[in-house]
Design a protein around this motif. Structure first.
Motif, PDB file in Angstrom:
ATOM      1  N   GLY A 100      41.694  25.791  -0.354  1.00 34.10           N
ATOM      2  CA  GLY A 100      42.137  24.896   0.882  1.00 34.10           C
ATOM      3  C   GLY A 100      41.462  25.599   1.941  1.00 34.10           C
ATOM      4  N   ASP A 101      40.821  26.729   1.753  1.00 30.98           N
ATOM      5  CA  ASP A 101      39.996  27.617   3.083  1.00 30.98           C
ATOM      6  C   ASP A 101      39.019  26.483   3.523  1.00 30.98           C
ATOM      7  OD1 ASP A 101      41.277  29.702   2.347  1.00 30.98           O
ATOM      8  OD2 ASP A 101      39.639  30.615   1.229  1.00 30.98           O
ATOM      9  N   TYR A 102      38.947  26.485   4.564  1.00 31.68           N
ATOM     10  CA  TYR A 102      37.968  25.722   5.593  1.00 31.68           C
ATOM     11  C   TYR A 102      37.306  26.193   6.602  1.00 31.68           C
ATOM     12  CZ  TYR A 102      41.448  25.190   9.370  1.00 31.68           C
ATOM     13  OH  TYR A 102      42.244  25.472  10.308  1.00 31.68           O
ATOM     14  N   SER A 103      36.237  25.734   6.786  1.00 34.98           N
ATOM     15  CA  SER A 103      35.353  25.999   8.245  1.00 34.98           C
ATOM     16  C   SER A 103      35.104  24.882   9.020  1.00 34.98           C
ATOM     17  CB  SER A 103      34.088  27.027   8.004  1.00 34.98           C
ATOM     18  OG  SER A 103      33.499  27.188   8.935  1.00 34.98           O
ATOM     19  N   ARG A 104      35.046  24.979  10.160  1.00 37.57           N
ATOM     20  CA  ARG A 104      34.632  23.735  11.123  1.00 37.57           C
ATOM     21  C   ARG A 104      33.895  24.411  12.173  1.00 37.57           C
ATOM     22  NH1 ARG A 104      40.486  22.209  13.365  1.00 37.57           N
ATOM     23  NH2 ARG A 104      40.676  21.067  11.372  1.00 37.57           N
ATOM     24  N   VAL A 105      32.778  23.414  12.647  1.00 37.09           N
ATOM     25  CA  VAL A 105      32.067  23.555  13.916  1.00 37.09           C
ATOM     26  C   VAL A 105      32.450  22.381  14.674  1.00 37.09           C
ATOM     27  CG1 VAL A 105      29.662  24.166  14.612  1.00 37.09           C
ATOM     28  CG2 VAL A 105      30.643  25.045  12.362  1.00 37.09           C
ATOM     29  N   ARG A 106      32.785  22.637  16.002  1.00 37.59           N
ATOM     30  CA  ARG A 106      33.001  21.384  16.856  1.00 37.59           C
ATOM     31  C   ARG A 106      31.953  21.363  17.628  1.00 37.59           C
ATOM     32  NH1 ARG A 106      39.115  21.924  18.274  1.00 37.59           N
ATOM     33  NH2 ARG A 106      38.709  19.888  19.474  1.00 37.59           N
ATOM     34  N   TYR A 129      34.278  17.088   2.755  1.00 30.61           N
ATOM     35  CA  TYR A 129      33.766  17.246   4.056  1.00 30.61           C
ATOM     36  C   TYR A 129      33.941  16.129   5.057  1.00 30.61           C
ATOM     37  CZ  TYR A 129      30.117  19.459   1.181  1.00 30.61           C
ATOM     38  OH  TYR A 129      29.770  20.336   0.326  1.00 30.61           O
ATOM     39  N   ALA A 130      34.269  16.511   6.119  1.00 29.50           N
ATOM     40  CA  ALA A 130      34.791  15.698   7.350  1.00 29.50           C
ATOM     41  C   ALA A 130      33.841  15.660   8.561  1.00 29.50           C
ATOM     42  CB  ALA A 130      36.128  16.035   7.629  1.00 29.50           C
ATOM     43  N   ILE A 131      33.560  14.668   9.260  1.00 28.22           N
ATOM     44  CA  ILE A 131      33.335  14.609  10.518  1.00 28.22           C
ATOM     45  C   ILE A 131      33.986  14.571  11.701  1.00 28.22           C
ATOM     46  CG2 ILE A 131      31.820  13.250  12.332  1.00 28.22           C
ATOM     47  CD1 ILE A 131      30.360  11.765  10.054  1.00 28.22           C
ATOM     48  N   LEU A 132      34.133  15.707  12.442  1.00 26.95           N
ATOM     49  CA  LEU A 132      35.250  15.740  13.619  1.00 26.95           C
ATOM     50  C   LEU A 132      34.698  15.199  14.788  1.00 26.95           C
ATOM     51  CD1 LEU A 132      35.348  19.600  13.096  1.00 26.95           C
ATOM     52  CD2 LEU A 132      36.825  17.956  12.161  1.00 26.95           C
ATOM     53  N   VAL A 133      35.514  14.395  15.489  1.00 27.72           N
ATOM     54  CA  VAL A 133      35.268  13.651  16.748  1.00 27.72           C
ATOM     55  C   VAL A 133      36.143  14.164  17.777  1.00 27.72           C
ATOM     56  CG1 VAL A 133      34.826  11.326  17.679  1.00 27.72           C
ATOM     57  CG2 VAL A 133      34.757  11.602  14.953  1.00 27.72           C
ATOM     58  N   ALA A 159      31.530  19.202  12.548  1.00 30.21           N
ATOM     59  CA  ALA A 159      31.771  19.188  10.896  1.00 30.21           C
ATOM     60  C   ALA A 159      32.674  20.004  10.462  1.00 30.21           C
ATOM     61  CB  ALA A 159      30.353  19.340  10.339  1.00 30.21           C
ATOM     62  N   GLN A 160      33.425  19.792   9.351  1.00 27.66           N
ATOM     63  CA  GLN A 160      34.262  20.507   8.591  1.00 27.66           C
ATOM     64  C   GLN A 160      34.086  20.544   7.271  1.00 27.66           C
ATOM     65  OE1 GLN A 160      38.563  20.417   9.721  1.00 27.66           O
ATOM     66  NE2 GLN A 160      38.976  20.295   7.736  1.00 27.66           N
ATOM     67  N   VAL A 161      34.019  21.645   6.297  1.00 28.24           N
ATOM     68  CA  VAL A 161      34.069  21.750   4.978  1.00 28.24           C
ATOM     69  C   VAL A 161      35.277  22.402   4.522  1.00 28.24           C
ATOM     70  CG1 VAL A 161      32.806  22.639   2.999  1.00 28.24           C
ATOM     71  CG2 VAL A 161      31.502  21.937   5.278  1.00 28.24           C
ATOM     72  N   MET A 166      41.186  15.437  18.770  1.00 25.29           N
ATOM     73  CA  MET A 166      40.248  15.593  17.872  1.00 25.29           C
ATOM     74  C   MET A 166      40.796  14.420  16.756  1.00 25.29           C
ATOM     75  SD  MET A 166      39.028  18.531  15.639  1.00 25.29           S
ATOM     76  CE  MET A 166      40.415  18.763  14.528  1.00 25.29           C
ATOM     77  N   ARG A 167      39.851  13.875  16.210  1.00 26.96           N
ATOM     78  CA  ARG A 167      39.797  13.010  15.056  1.00 26.96           C
ATOM     79  C   ARG A 167      39.173  13.648  13.902  1.00 26.96           C
ATOM     80  NH1 ARG A 167      38.155   7.494  16.907  1.00 26.96           N
ATOM     81  NH2 ARG A 167      36.224   8.833  17.569  1.00 26.96           N
ATOM     82  N   GLU A 168      39.598  13.370  12.776  1.00 26.99           N
ATOM     83  CA  GLU A 168      38.840  13.768  11.558  1.00 26.99           C
ATOM     84  C   GLU A 168      38.507  12.760  10.760  1.00 26.99           C
ATOM     85  OE1 GLU A 168      40.051  16.332   7.795  1.00 26.99           O
ATOM     86  OE2 GLU A 168      40.419  17.146   9.756  1.00 26.99           O
ATOM     87  N   LEU A 169      37.074  12.328  10.526  1.00 24.51           N
ATOM     88  CA  LEU A 169      36.673  11.528   9.497  1.00 24.51           C
ATOM     89  C   LEU A 169      36.216  11.956   8.214  1.00 24.51           C
ATOM     90  CD1 LEU A 169      34.672   9.594  12.114  1.00 24.51           C
ATOM     91  CD2 LEU A 169      36.952   8.857  11.490  1.00 24.51           C
ATOM     92  N   LYS A 170      37.329  11.712   7.183  1.00 23.55           N
ATOM     93  CA  LYS A 170      36.637  12.410   5.919  1.00 23.55           C
ATOM     94  C   LYS A 170      35.858  11.348   5.350  1.00 23.55           C
ATOM     95  CE  LYS A 170      41.004  14.672   5.464  1.00 23.55           C
ATOM     96  NZ  LYS A 170      42.000  15.296   4.631  1.00 23.55           N
ATOM     97  N   LEU A 171      34.680  12.021   4.747  1.00 21.71           N
ATOM     98  CA  LEU A 171      33.706  11.230   3.886  1.00 21.71           C
ATOM     99  C   LEU A 171      34.279  10.967   2.417  1.00 21.71           C
ATOM    100  CD1 LEU A 171      30.572  13.357   4.707  1.00 21.71           C
ATOM    101  CD2 LEU A 171      31.504  11.381   5.907  1.00 21.71           C
ATOM    102  N   ASP A 172      34.073   9.673   1.989  1.00 19.54           N
ATOM    103  CA  ASP A 172      34.413   9.178   0.898  1.00 19.54           C
ATOM    104  C   ASP A 172      33.069   9.588  -0.233  1.00 19.54           C
ATOM    105  OD1 ASP A 172      35.001   7.954  -1.390  1.00 19.54           O
ATOM    106  OD2 ASP A 172      35.299   6.046  -0.842  1.00 19.54           O
ATOM    107  N   LEU A 173      32.971  10.681  -0.710  1.00 23.38           N
ATOM    108  CA  LEU A 173      31.823  11.036  -1.346  1.00 23.38           C
ATOM    109  C   LEU A 173      31.301  10.177  -2.423  1.00 23.38           C
ATOM    110  CD1 LEU A 173      32.397  14.790  -1.546  1.00 23.38           C
ATOM    111  CD2 LEU A 173      31.135  13.549   0.089  1.00 23.38           C
TER     112      LEU A 173
END
Length: 90
Positions: free
Chosen positions: A50-56, A23-27, A42-44, A1-8
């Protein structure tokens, strides 16, 4: 899995506040028989805790994950609500 962080700041210069989430796009690579394709999720992440949630594996369409990420960023969806928003969006 790769993680593409968004540059807001570059993607959404009109946003007034810095925001409290990253926010990040998971690939992921999805194997379908003899073929393989990219699957996007997606990951937030909360900057404060530092809490996060992801949906692959939400979609295999790059344009659809872009639409979802724009929705998440514009509405400042946090980790707690990510899964609910994705379910409603699907």
């Amino acid at each position: 899995m790769r993680e593409l962080k968004l540059d807001l700041y570059s993607l959404y210069p009109e946003l007034k506040s810095e925001g409290v989430y990253d926010y990040a796009i998971l690939v992921d690579e999805l194997n379908v028989g003899a073929f393989a394709c990219e699957s996007y999720g997606a990951q937030v992440t909360s900057r404060a805790t530092g809490d996060y949630s992801r949906v692959r594996n939400i979609t295999v369409s790059a344009s659809r994950i872009d639409q979802l990420m724009e929705l998440l960023v514009r509405n400042q969806v946090g980790p707690v609500h990510l899964k609910d928003v994705v379910e409603d969006w699907l």
